[in-house]
Write a protein that holds these residues in place. Structure first.
Motif, PDB file in Angstrom:
ATOM      1  N   LEU A   1       0.806  -1.215   0.000  1.00 16.21           N
ATOM      2  CA  LEU A   1       0.000   0.000   0.000  1.00 16.21           C
ATOM      3  C   LEU A   1       0.844   1.273   0.000  1.00 16.21           C
ATOM      4  O   LEU A   1       0.305   2.363  -0.143  1.00 16.21           O
ATOM      5  N   LYS A   2       2.153   1.130   0.198  1.00 19.61           N
ATOM      6  CA  LYS A   2       3.033   2.302   0.226  1.00 19.61           C
ATOM      7  C   LYS A   2       4.108   2.155  -0.846  1.00 19.61           C
ATOM      8  O   LYS A   2       4.276   1.104  -1.448  1.00 19.61           O
ATOM      9  N   GLY A   3       4.839   3.195  -1.054  1.00 17.22           N
ATOM     10  CA  GLY A   3       5.932   3.127  -2.005  1.00 17.22           C
ATOM     11  C   GLY A   3       5.466   3.323  -3.433  1.00 17.22           C
ATOM     12  O   GLY A   3       4.293   3.600  -3.723  1.00 17.22           O
ATOM     13  N   ARG A   4       6.387   3.158  -4.334  1.00 18.09           N
ATOM     14  CA  ARG A   4       6.112   3.359  -5.765  1.00 18.09           C
ATOM     15  C   ARG A   4       6.046   1.998  -6.448  1.00 18.09           C
ATOM     16  O   ARG A   4       6.913   1.145  -6.247  1.00 18.09           O
ATOM     17  N   HIS A   5       5.028   1.815  -7.266  1.00 14.30           N
ATOM     18  CA  HIS A   5       4.810   0.546  -7.946  1.00 14.30           C
ATOM     19  C   HIS A   5       4.625   0.804  -9.438  1.00 14.30           C
ATOM     20  O   HIS A   5       3.965   1.766  -9.839  1.00 14.30           O
ATOM     21  N   PHE A   6       5.217  -0.095 -10.223  1.00 15.95           N
ATOM     22  CA  PHE A   6       5.192   0.084 -11.682  1.00 15.95           C
ATOM     23  C   PHE A   6       4.756  -1.217 -12.339  1.00 15.95           C
ATOM     24  O   PHE A   6       5.191  -2.314 -11.956  1.00 15.95           O
ATOM     25  N   ILE A   7       3.882  -1.073 -13.326  1.00 15.74           N
ATOM     26  CA  ILE A   7       3.426  -2.220 -14.098  1.00 15.74           C
ATOM     27  C   ILE A   7       4.447  -2.523 -15.184  1.00 15.74           C
ATOM     28  O   ILE A   7       4.960  -1.612 -15.846  1.00 15.74           O
ATOM     29  N   SER A   8       4.783  -3.782 -15.326  1.00 18.90           N
ATOM     30  CA  SER A   8       5.785  -4.186 -16.317  1.00 18.90           C
ATOM     31  C   SER A   8       5.363  -5.492 -16.959  1.00 18.90           C
ATOM     32  O   SER A   8       4.554  -6.254 -16.402  1.00 18.90           O
ATOM     33  N   LYS A   9       5.915  -5.744 -18.124  1.00 18.16           N
ATOM     34  CA  LYS A   9       5.701  -7.031 -18.784  1.00 18.16           C
ATOM     35  C   LYS A   9       6.509  -8.090 -18.059  1.00 18.16           C
ATOM     36  O   LYS A   9       7.646  -7.851 -17.645  1.00 18.16           O
ATOM     37  N   ILE A  10       5.910  -9.266 -17.897  1.00 19.70           N
ATOM     38  CA  ILE A  10       6.641 -10.365 -17.265  1.00 19.70           C
ATOM     39  C   ILE A  10       7.816 -10.739 -18.167  1.00 19.70           C
ATOM     40  O   ILE A  10       7.625 -11.015 -19.356  1.00 19.70           O
ATOM     41  N   PRO A  11       9.037 -10.738 -17.648  1.00 21.50           N
ATOM     42  CA  PRO A  11      10.198 -10.988 -18.501  1.00 21.50           C
ATOM     43  C   PRO A  11      10.197 -12.416 -19.046  1.00 21.50           C
ATOM     44  O   PRO A  11       9.695 -13.338 -18.402  1.00 21.50           O
ATOM     45  N   PRO A  12      10.748 -12.606 -20.238  1.00 22.64           N
ATOM     46  CA  PRO A  12      10.791 -13.956 -20.828  1.00 22.64           C
ATOM     47  C   PRO A  12      11.710 -14.878 -20.049  1.00 22.64           C
ATOM     48  O   PRO A  12      12.629 -14.446 -19.352  1.00 22.64           O
ATOM     49  N   THR A  13      11.445 -16.174 -20.178  1.00 22.85           N
ATOM     50  CA  THR A  13      12.268 -17.205 -19.543  1.00 22.85           C
ATOM     51  C   THR A  13      12.936 -18.045 -20.628  1.00 22.85           C
ATOM     52  O   THR A  13      12.735 -17.828 -21.828  1.00 22.85           O
TER      53      THR A  13
ATOM     54  N   TYR B   1       2.929  -7.685 -14.516  1.00 23.70           N
ATOM     55  CA  TYR B   1       3.129  -7.856 -13.073  1.00 23.70           C
ATOM     56  C   TYR B   1       3.699  -6.573 -12.489  1.00 23.70           C
ATOM     57  O   TYR B   1       4.191  -5.700 -13.207  1.00 23.70           O
ATOM     58  N   CYS B   2       3.619  -6.461 -11.159  1.00 18.28           N
ATOM     59  CA  CYS B   2       4.238  -5.346 -10.457  1.00 18.28           C
ATOM     60  C   CYS B   2       5.684  -5.726 -10.170  1.00 18.28           C
ATOM     61  O   CYS B   2       5.944  -6.677  -9.439  1.00 18.28           O
ATOM     62  N   SER B   3       6.607  -5.003 -10.741  1.00 20.79           N
ATOM     63  CA  SER B   3       8.021  -5.339 -10.593  1.00 20.79           C
ATOM     64  C   SER B   3       8.513  -5.133  -9.167  1.00 20.79           C
ATOM     65  O   SER B   3       9.473  -5.780  -8.736  1.00 20.79           O
ATOM     66  N   SER B   4       7.861  -4.259  -8.408  1.00 21.35           N
ATOM     67  CA  SER B   4       8.275  -4.019  -7.015  1.00 21.35           C
ATOM     68  C   SER B   4       7.796  -5.144  -6.099  1.00 21.35           C
ATOM     69  O   SER B   4       8.525  -5.575  -5.204  1.00 21.35           O
TER      70      SER B   4
ATOM     71  N   LYS C   1       9.896 -19.915 -22.232  1.00 20.44           N
ATOM     72  CA  LYS C   1       8.773 -19.159 -22.778  1.00 20.44           C
ATOM     73  C   LYS C   1       9.222 -17.753 -23.145  1.00 20.44           C
ATOM     74  O   LYS C   1       9.805 -17.045 -22.325  1.00 20.44           O
ATOM     75  N   ALA C   2       8.915 -17.370 -24.373  1.00 20.99           N
ATOM     76  CA  ALA C   2       9.261 -16.016 -24.810  1.00 20.99           C
ATOM     77  C   ALA C   2       8.234 -15.008 -24.314  1.00 20.99           C
ATOM     78  O   ALA C   2       8.569 -13.831 -24.084  1.00 20.99           O
ATOM     79  N   HIS C   3       6.987 -15.433 -24.154  1.00 18.00           N
ATOM     80  CA  HIS C   3       5.926 -14.551 -23.674  1.00 18.00           C
ATOM     81  C   HIS C   3       5.193 -15.245 -22.523  1.00 18.00           C
ATOM     82  O   HIS C   3       4.072 -15.749 -22.691  1.00 18.00           O
ATOM     83  N   PRO C   4       5.787 -15.292 -21.367  1.00 17.02           N
ATOM     84  CA  PRO C   4       5.180 -16.023 -20.239  1.00 17.02           C
ATOM     85  C   PRO C   4       3.961 -15.307 -19.691  1.00 17.02           C
ATOM     86  O   PRO C   4       3.823 -14.082 -19.804  1.00 17.02           O
ATOM     87  N   ARG C   5       3.069 -16.075 -19.106  1.00 18.89           N
ATOM     88  CA  ARG C   5       1.868 -15.542 -18.467  1.00 18.89           C
ATOM     89  C   ARG C   5       1.739 -16.193 -17.088  1.00 18.89           C
ATOM     90  O   ARG C   5       2.081 -17.357 -16.908  1.00 18.89           O
ATOM     91  N   ARG C   6       1.209 -15.423 -16.136  1.00 19.96           N
ATOM     92  CA  ARG C   6       1.007 -15.919 -14.784  1.00 19.96           C
ATOM     93  C   ARG C   6      -0.411 -15.579 -14.317  1.00 19.96           C
ATOM     94  O   ARG C   6      -1.066 -14.689 -14.867  1.00 19.96           O
TER      95      ARG C   6
END
Length: 251
Positions: A164-176, A208-211, A179-184
């Motif tokens: 609930l605090k701090g700064r949060h950023f939406i990012s694409k889930i990095p590839p593994t 996903y939220c990278s933080s 999987k080149a385009h992973p989903r969770r």
């Protein structure tokens, strides 16, 4: 023990009369076979094949016989190990599993429990207390559960404060690598489905939220997750409201 690798097979197969021994050496290691009521096989790095007289009980009274010194020492010092194995056998909780490490973990856990039980009985202040292993295990499980619950609540509070605090950023889930385009599975959608239907939802997202390292849908899930303490309550209230409307219309 007789089927272990690199043991002298000729000695293992050799027929002995009661009381006879045979042995072999390989550097500091000695392998000895002694015939008592059955074949007894031992290995040692500190003994030789000496025999020593001992007095044993028999039907006709005390009887003197000769035993290998390695057998005498084993019988003298094995008592604690055998007693521990006996106590462990009282309350086994082994289960069939293909995971070998689970068997090892629970065996070592039980050994640690029995050792702590023995130490507790030796060092307890109330000497007349008749504490049984079963009661000791119940008390131990209760204390471990309380500690785990406290730790979980502490983690929930910490996670909630970070969420609930701090700064949060939406990012694409990095590839593994696979999987080149992973989903969770979106955490908010999964919690919504779990609390409304009892089944865990499977709505997947590429973001996903990278933080927080938490998969979330881009639209409302990301915002709700980082602004509401009980983020699932919004969907639960809406779900209950829909049920009320359907029940009213059906009447």
């Amino acid at each position: 023990m007789s089927n272990r690798k690199n043991l002298p097979k000729d000695l293992i197969k050799q027929k002995l009369l009661k009381g006879e021994i045979t042995f072999a050496r390989c550097g500091p290691q000695m392998f000895l076979k002694w015939k008592d009521t059955r074949d007894v096989l031992v290995m040692s790095t500190v003994h030789n094949a000496d025999l020593a007289p001992v007095t044993v009980r028999s039907k006709v009274g005390p009887l003197e016989k000769f035993k290998p010194q390695v057998i005498i020492d084993y019988n003298k010092y094995k008592t604690g190990v055998d007693h521990g194995d006996q106590i462990i056998a009282y309350y086994p909780f082994n289960r069939k599993t293909m995971k070998w490490w689970k068997k090892m973990f629970f065996h070592l856990f039980m050994v640690s429990t029995v050792n702590s039980f023995i130490l507790h009985k030796k060092t307890k202040k109330v000497k007349n207390e008749n504490l049984r292993l079963r009661n000791f295990m119940i008390n131990l499980a209760s204390q471990l559960a309380n500690q785990s619950d406290s730790y979980s609540r502490f983690n929930e509070v910490s996670d909630s404060e970070n969420r609930l605090k701090g700064r949060h950023f939406i990012s694409k889930i990095p590839p593994t690598l696979s999987k080149a385009h992973p989903r969770r599975v979106c955490k908010v959608c999964a919690e919504k489905a779990k609390r409304s239907t009892g089944n865990r939802g499977r709505k997947e997202t590429s973001y996903y939220c990278s933080s927080c390292n938490t998969p979330l849908c881009v639209d409302e899930c990301f915002e709700i997750y980082h602004t509401k303490q009980n983020y699932w309550m919004i969907f639960l209230v809406a779900f209950q409201r829909e049920l009320s409307v359907l029940e009213r219309d059906s009447k």
